[in-house]
Design a protein around this motif. Structure first.
Motif, PDB file in Angstrom:
ATOM      1  N   VAL A   1      49.597  18.047  26.284  1.00 29.40           N
ATOM      2  CA  VAL A   1      49.516  17.834  24.846  1.00 29.40           C
ATOM      3  C   VAL A   1      50.625  16.916  24.334  1.00 29.40           C
ATOM      4  N   VAL A   2      51.794  16.949  25.002  1.00 30.96           N
ATOM      5  CA  VAL A   2      52.898  16.078  24.569  1.00 30.96           C
ATOM      6  C   VAL A   2      52.511  14.612  24.706  1.00 30.96           C
ATOM      7  N   GLN A   3      51.646  14.305  25.654  1.00 30.83           N
ATOM      8  CA  GLN A   3      51.150  12.926  25.822  1.00 30.83           C
ATOM      9  C   GLN A   3      49.924  12.662  24.955  1.00 30.83           C
TER      10      GLN A   3
ATOM     11  N   GLY B   1      64.264  37.851  31.041  1.00 25.43           N
ATOM     12  CA  GLY B   1      64.868  36.654  31.606  1.00 25.43           C
ATOM     13  C   GLY B   1      65.277  35.629  30.556  1.00 25.43           C
ATOM     14  N   GLU B   2      65.908  34.568  31.016  1.00 25.49           N
ATOM     15  CA  GLU B   2      66.394  33.509  30.131  1.00 25.49           C
ATOM     16  C   GLU B   2      65.721  32.168  30.404  1.00 25.49           C
ATOM     17  N   GLU B   3      64.749  32.132  31.303  1.00 21.81           N
ATOM     18  CA  GLU B   3      64.075  30.880  31.628  1.00 21.81           C
ATOM     19  C   GLU B   3      63.295  30.374  30.419  1.00 21.81           C
ATOM     20  N   SER B   4      63.317  29.071  30.218  1.00 19.45           N
ATOM     21  CA  SER B   4      62.598  28.481  29.093  1.00 19.45           C
ATOM     22  C   SER B   4      61.190  28.074  29.505  1.00 19.45           C
ATOM     23  N   LEU B   5      60.319  27.881  28.507  1.00 20.91           N
ATOM     24  CA  LEU B   5      58.991  27.357  28.794  1.00 20.91           C
ATOM     25  C   LEU B   5      59.079  25.991  29.457  1.00 20.91           C
ATOM     26  N   PHE B   6      60.032  25.182  29.016  1.00 27.79           N
ATOM     27  CA  PHE B   6      60.205  23.849  29.581  1.00 27.79           C
ATOM     28  C   PHE B   6      60.506  23.934  31.074  1.00 27.79           C
ATOM     29  N   GLU B   7      61.384  24.845  31.451  1.00 25.03           N
ATOM     30  CA  GLU B   7      61.752  24.982  32.857  1.00 25.03           C
ATOM     31  C   GLU B   7      60.567  25.388  33.717  1.00 25.03           C
ATOM     32  N   ARG B   8      59.623  26.076  33.122  1.00 23.12           N
ATOM     33  CA  ARG B   8      58.439  26.486  33.869  1.00 23.12           C
ATOM     34  C   ARG B   8      57.278  25.510  33.681  1.00 23.12           C
ATOM     35  N   GLY B   9      57.508  24.433  32.954  1.00 21.43           N
ATOM     36  CA  GLY B   9      56.465  23.432  32.755  1.00 21.43           C
ATOM     37  C   GLY B   9      55.385  23.860  31.798  1.00 21.43           C
ATOM     38  N   LEU B  10      55.718  24.717  30.818  1.00 20.12           N
ATOM     39  CA  LEU B  10      54.718  25.254  29.906  1.00 20.12           C
ATOM     40  C   LEU B  10      54.977  24.901  28.451  1.00 20.12           C
TER      41      LEU B  10
ATOM     42  N   ALA C   1      54.977  23.420  24.775  1.00 24.78           N
ATOM     43  CA  ALA C   1      53.865  22.884  24.007  1.00 24.78           C
ATOM     44  C   ALA C   1      54.221  21.633  23.230  1.00 24.78           C
ATOM     45  N   SER C   2      55.500  21.262  23.220  1.00 24.21           N
ATOM     46  CA  SER C   2      55.924  20.048  22.530  1.00 24.21           C
ATOM     47  C   SER C   2      57.299  19.650  23.051  1.00 24.21           C
ATOM     48  N   ALA C   3      57.725  18.456  22.679  1.00 20.96           N
ATOM     49  CA  ALA C   3      59.012  17.956  23.165  1.00 20.96           C
ATOM     50  C   ALA C   3      60.172  18.791  22.649  1.00 20.96           C
ATOM     51  N   ASP C   4      60.012  19.411  21.473  1.00 19.90           N
ATOM     52  CA  ASP C   4      61.099  20.199  20.893  1.00 19.90           C
ATOM     53  C   ASP C   4      60.850  21.704  20.995  1.00 19.90           C
ATOM     54  N   ASP C   5      59.981  22.113  21.903  1.00 22.77           N
ATOM     55  CA  ASP C   5      59.677  23.526  22.094  1.00 22.77           C
ATOM     56  C   ASP C   5      60.810  24.169  22.892  1.00 22.77           C
ATOM     57  N   GLU C   6      61.625  24.968  22.224  1.00 27.24           N
ATOM     58  CA  GLU C   6      62.795  25.569  22.854  1.00 27.24           C
ATOM     59  C   GLU C   6      62.598  27.054  23.150  1.00 27.24           C
ATOM     60  N   ARG C   7      61.381  27.539  23.063  1.00 24.05           N
ATOM     61  CA  ARG C   7      61.147  28.959  23.310  1.00 24.05           C
ATOM     62  C   ARG C   7      61.455  29.339  24.755  1.00 24.05           C
ATOM     63  N   THR C   8      61.847  30.580  24.922  1.00 23.95           N
ATOM     64  CA  THR C   8      62.019  31.117  26.267  1.00 23.95           C
ATOM     65  C   THR C   8      60.737  31.836  26.686  1.00 23.95           C
ATOM     66  N   ILE C   9      60.598  32.038  27.997  1.00 27.01           N
ATOM     67  CA  ILE C   9      59.477  32.804  28.515  1.00 27.01           C
ATOM     68  C   ILE C   9      59.478  34.203  27.884  1.00 27.01           C
ATOM     69  N   ALA C  10      60.659  34.800  27.775  1.00 25.78           N
ATOM     70  CA  ALA C  10      60.762  36.143  27.211  1.00 25.78           C
ATOM     71  C   ALA C  10      60.238  36.195  25.787  1.00 25.78           C
ATOM     72  N   GLN C  11      60.613  35.221  24.973  1.00 29.26           N
ATOM     73  CA  GLN C  11      60.141  35.213  23.592  1.00 29.26           C
ATOM     74  C   GLN C  11      58.621  35.189  23.528  1.00 29.26           C
ATOM     75  N   VAL C  12      57.997  34.441  24.412  1.00 34.25           N
ATOM     76  CA  VAL C  12      56.542  34.319  24.385  1.00 34.25           C
ATOM     77  C   VAL C  12      55.864  35.594  24.861  1.00 34.25           C
ATOM     78  N   VAL C  13      56.280  36.125  26.028  1.00 40.23           N
ATOM     79  CA  VAL C  13      55.556  37.283  26.573  1.00 40.23           C
ATOM     80  C   VAL C  13      55.747  38.521  25.706  1.00 40.23           C
TER      81      VAL C  13
END
Length: 418
Positions: free
Chosen positions: A52-54, A154-163, A165-177
């Motif tokens: 989606v970023v592209q 955990g503290e892993e970000s969505l970005f680190e896992r390749g998930l 949704a945008s260039a400025d998406d700073e959410r963590t995996i924990a916040q989402v789940v």
């Protein structure tokens, strides 16, 4: 597990029912979607947001024996554009089809169901909002028993896992789940935990995040039975605000497998600098924090605080009722609760935080927050002096797509920040 069917559904509602499927366990969610698609009267709509970023989104529609994938090229590569320009219009077209009796929205892992439900209720398409033709029957979240607890702390970000949704998406995996479970009406559990201790701690957290949610296992899932078991008080897509009750469904408050619930309830304001320094206690060893606070430097503003794993967010929750002359447009439940707790000096201003811990000491959290409150001498100085305090909570996110009719912050997190 035994599933008790809720027979209190409104059979007079002629809107087309919608079931939202969410979760980071992508393969398991896809399996639930495949089971739903086996019903020829069900249409399953999926938007793949990996690119989606592209500006590229892949939409797959399955209805009976028909399956088609189309590549969409959007002018702006963002989640809000996907919802406004394609997901909502397609869902509404499906609602007009005589052979479609249920629509299943198979959500991308990075897309939180609260954001989609907010769009269903608020984004105008062809002169109307989608909920005039659609009703949310249930939000079903699927978790992977092998990884969910580790993800939630955990503290892993969505970005680190390749998930992301945008260039400025700073959410963590924990916040989402964690947010996905909180907003759900039912939970599907796939796989198995690596050991009995992880399984027990996962159950203990789920019991406190969403105590009334029916749960079912995959495989062996009967989706219709699970949806029918959703309790009458469930959200069913209704997006609340920062002033709704913090403890939904009366979760157990006693500790279990090291999982504890901390309730912090105080009247006097926080000192902004000391609170800022104390926020780490809401991160380390904490699964989830949710609540309303007020800081002395902003005596008119309620602030919303939430954390999960290593991520924390503070947002503007609007004015306290004590600062408003007209309550006519305020939710009646909020007015009732505020009236019951009204203080002649503070009005409805108060600190209310619910913290779910897995390693952190409840006593240390309570003590750190108490130390951040104004002292008696600071309290006596009054609001004119409080307003002069240096305030690290004074600036808010500005939506980059102000003409979109919704807010980017709401689409990422389901809660408006401004």
């Amino acid at each position: 597990m035994e599933i008790v069917v809720n027979k209190g559904a409104d059979v007079t509602d002629q809107r087309v029912p919608v079931v939202l499927l969410s979760g980071l366990a992508a393969d398991a969610v896809a399996e639930v979607a495949r089971q739903a698609a086996a019903d020829p009267s069900t249409a399953v709509l999926h938007h793949d947001l990996r690119e989606v970023v592209q500006g590229v989104v892949r939409r797959t529609l399955t209805h009976g024996e028909y399956t088609a994938t189309e590549v969409l090229e959007l002018a702006h590569g963002c989640v809000s554009c996907t919802l406004r320009q394609d997901l909502l219009p397609v869902a509404l077209r499906l609602a007009e089809a005589p052979d479609v009796r249920r629509i299943v929205l198979h959500l991308d892992p990075a897309l939180e169901p609260e954001a989609v439900c907010w769009a269903l209720h608020h984004v105008v398409v062809d002169g109307a909002v989608a909920t005039e033709r659609l009703r949310v029957e249930a939000v079903v979240n699927t978790i992977d028993a092998a990884t969910w607890f580790a993800d939630a702390i955990g503290e892993e970000s969505l970005f680190e896992r390749g998930l992301s949704a945008s260039a400025d998406d700073e959410r963590t995996i924990a916040q989402v789940v964690v947010a996905q479970v909180e907003f759900a009406d039912a939970v599907v559990v796939s796989g198995s935990a690596p050991d009995a201790w992880t399984a027990a701690r996962t159950d203990a957290v789920l019991d406190r995040l969403a105590p009334e949610l029916p749960r079912a296992d995959l495989p062996g899932l009967d989706l219709d039975a699970l949806v029918a078991a959703v309790p009458p008080r469930a959200r069913r897509g209704e997006v609340g605000d920062a002033h709704e009750p913090l403890l939904r469904g009366q979760p157990p408050l006693e500790p279990d497998c090291g999982i504890s619930v901390v309730l912090f309830d105080e009247r006097r304001p926080f000192h902004p600098a000391r609170l800022h320094d104390a926020l780490d206690v809401l991160l380390d060893g904490v699964v989830r924090t949710r609540g309303r606070i007020w800081v002395a430097s902003q005596p008119d503003a309620a602030l919303w605080v939430e954390s999960a794993g290593g991520g924390l967010r503070v947002a503007d929750a609007g004015p306290w009722l004590a600062t408003r002359e007209d309550w006519s447009e305020v939710d009646s439940e909020r007015v009732a609760m505020a009236s019951l707790r009204w203080d002649p000096y503070y009005g409805d201003r108060e600190q209310q935080l619910v913290v779910i811990t897995h390693l952190a000491s409840p006593e240390e959290i309570t003590a750190a927050l108490h130390d951040a409150l104004l002292t008696d001498s600071e309290l006596a100085e009054g609001a004119d002096v409080w307003r002069t305090y240096e305030d690290p909570f004074g600036e808010w996110h500005t939506d980059p797509c102000e003409d979109s009719g919704d807010r980017d912050s709401a689409l990422r997190t389901g809660r408006e920040e401004g």
